[in-house]
Design an enzyme around this catalytic site. Structure first.
Site, PDB file in Angstrom:
ATOM      1  N   GLY A  10       4.681  88.718  30.306  1.00 28.34           N
ATOM      2  CA  GLY A  10       4.296  87.447  30.912  1.00 28.34           C
ATOM      3  C   GLY A  10       3.033  86.941  30.220  1.00 28.34           C
ATOM      4  O   GLY A  10       2.546  87.565  29.276  1.00 28.34           O
ATOM      5  N   PRO A  11       2.501  85.803  30.688  1.00 30.37           N
ATOM      6  CA  PRO A  11       1.297  85.248  30.052  1.00 30.37           C
ATOM      7  C   PRO A  11       0.033  85.995  30.485  1.00 30.37           C
ATOM      8  O   PRO A  11       0.105  86.913  31.319  1.00 30.37           O
ATOM      9  CB  PRO A  11       1.271  83.814  30.592  1.00 30.37           C
ATOM     10  CG  PRO A  11       1.886  83.930  31.947  1.00 30.37           C
ATOM     11  CD  PRO A  11       2.963  84.981  31.815  1.00 30.37           C
ATOM     12  N   GLU A  84      -1.267  96.129  26.380  1.00 30.87           N
ATOM     13  CA  GLU A  84      -1.457  95.217  25.246  1.00 30.87           C
ATOM     14  C   GLU A  84      -0.543  95.612  24.083  1.00 30.87           C
ATOM     15  O   GLU A  84      -0.940  95.599  22.914  1.00 30.87           O
ATOM     16  CB  GLU A  84      -2.935  95.214  24.783  1.00 30.87           C
ATOM     17  CG  GLU A  84      -3.936  94.851  25.878  1.00 30.87           C
ATOM     18  CD  GLU A  84      -3.930  93.372  26.279  1.00 30.87           C
ATOM     19  OE1 GLU A  84      -3.128  92.593  25.724  1.00 30.87           O
ATOM     20  OE2 GLU A  84      -4.721  93.026  27.172  1.00 30.87           O
TER      21      GLU A  84
HETATM   22  P1  ADP Z   1      -2.800  90.433  32.640  1.00 28.01           P
HETATM   23  O1  ADP Z   1      -2.872  91.888  32.258  1.00 28.01           O
HETATM   24  O2  ADP Z   1      -1.383  89.927  32.764  1.00 28.01           O
HETATM   25  O3  ADP Z   1      -3.630  89.539  31.765  1.00 28.01           O
HETATM   26  P2  ADP Z   1      -4.378  91.258  34.909  1.00 28.01           P
HETATM   27  O4  ADP Z   1      -3.580  92.329  35.607  1.00 28.01           O
HETATM   28  O5  ADP Z   1      -5.484  91.706  34.011  1.00 28.01           O
HETATM   29  O6  ADP Z   1      -3.369  90.284  34.116  1.00 28.01           O
HETATM   30  O7  ADP Z   1      -5.031  90.276  35.962  1.00 28.01           O
HETATM   31  C1  ADP Z   1      -4.331  89.697  37.048  1.00 28.01           C
HETATM   32  C2  ADP Z   1      -5.369  89.166  38.023  1.00 28.01           C
HETATM   33  O8  ADP Z   1      -6.088  88.106  37.401  1.00 28.01           O
HETATM   34  C3  ADP Z   1      -4.837  88.547  39.281  1.00 28.01           C
HETATM   35  O9  ADP Z   1      -4.537  89.480  40.282  1.00 28.01           O
HETATM   36  C4  ADP Z   1      -6.003  87.648  39.710  1.00 28.01           C
HETATM   37  O10 ADP Z   1      -6.948  88.400  40.439  1.00 28.01           O
HETATM   38  C5  ADP Z   1      -6.666  87.276  38.405  1.00 28.01           C
HETATM   39  N1  ADP Z   1      -6.466  85.894  37.940  1.00 28.01           N
HETATM   40  C6  ADP Z   1      -7.411  85.137  37.327  1.00 28.01           C
HETATM   41  N2  ADP Z   1      -6.911  83.937  36.963  1.00 28.01           N
HETATM   42  C7  ADP Z   1      -5.613  83.910  37.343  1.00 28.01           C
HETATM   43  C8  ADP Z   1      -4.544  82.933  37.227  1.00 28.01           C
HETATM   44  N3  ADP Z   1      -4.712  81.757  36.639  1.00 28.01           N
HETATM   45  N4  ADP Z   1      -3.330  83.282  37.729  1.00 28.01           N
HETATM   46  C9  ADP Z   1      -3.148  84.475  38.333  1.00 28.01           C
HETATM   47  N5  ADP Z   1      -4.099  85.424  38.459  1.00 28.01           N
HETATM   48  C10 ADP Z   1      -5.328  85.169  37.969  1.00 28.01           C
HETATM   49 MG    MG Z   2      -3.666  92.889  30.668  1.00 26.77          MG
END
Ligand code: ADP
Ligand code: MG
Length: 184
Positions: A10-11, A84
């Site tokens: 996902g994004p 990642e």
């Molecule tokens: P990823 O690994 O997919 O980048 P993370 O697991 O690190 O995502 O982070 C998810 C968390 O980021 C969510 O639970 C929320 O607390 C936070 N968050 C910050 N901005 C957003 C957004 N635009 N949409 C959803 N969650 C967000």
């Molecule tokens: Mg991540």
């Protein structure tokens, strides 16, 4: 235990790392030996931790390439988690296949698309060979709708791999994602 390949994609901000941590935590409760890896390119927040945007974390071993994962996995390890995963080259396909064939449960988390909406590195093939795929959405920073795109805020740096955080990237829905490219 039967081995297998799980992919969470996902994004940015969709909760991929949170989901990886959730799966790892449950495996640890079941007293299964888990090893977590991440490419050294992802050095935000902490050198040896896998950290989500909500600050949850588990300890991870940084590796410079996919082959290093094979070298570091112990015989006793039941579960290998890789965060990642989009930053590895295609060697990661062989590595995760080999681990799964050995009976290991492999959990991969990574961006399916880069900020230009293009397939990210080894993700297409990884998604093909996966036994289980989870595609999750974030929240669009503009309108609050489900977001499948990672938008890069205007900046001088044009490289595809630009490791950064909320200051550089935002989750956006299709309507509020406006990267202009001749190909699309
Ligand atoms: P990823 O690994 O997919 O980048 P993370 O697991 O690190 O995502 O982070 C998810 C968390 O980021 C969510 O639970 C929320 O607390 C936070 N968050 C910050 N901005 C957003 C957004 N635009 N949409 C959803 N969650 C967000
Ligand atoms: Mg991540």
């Amino acid at each position: 235990q039967t081995g297998g390949i799980e992919v969470v994609c996902g994004p940015m901000f969709s909760g991929k790392t949170e989901e990886l941590i959730r799966r790892v935590t449950r495996a640890q409760i079941a007293r299964q030996k888990v090893q977590i890896f991440k490419p050294v390119i992802d050095d935000r927040y902490h050198k040896t931790n896998v950290v989500s945007h909500s600050s949850r974390h588990v300890e991870a071993e940084p590796v410079k390439d996919a082959v290093e994962i094979l070298q570091k996995v112990y015989d006793s390890t039941r579960i290998v988690a890789i965060d990642e995963v989009q930053f590895f080259d295609n060697t990661i396909i062989k590595v995760v296949s080999k681990l799964a064939r050995r009976g290991i449960r492999v959990i991969c988390a990574g961006l399916d698309q880069d900020f230009k909406s293009k397939a990210f590195g080894p993700m297409p093939e990884l998604l093909c060979i996966a036994d289980d795929v989870m595609k999750i959405q974030a929240i669009c920073t503009v309108c609050g709708a489900p977001a499948s795109k990672t938008y890069r805020l205007p900046s001088e740096n044009k490289k595809t791999v630009l490791v950064g955080e909320a200051d550089l990237y935002e989750a956006r829905c299709r309507a509020h994602y406006d990267y202009l490219d001749e190909d699309q």
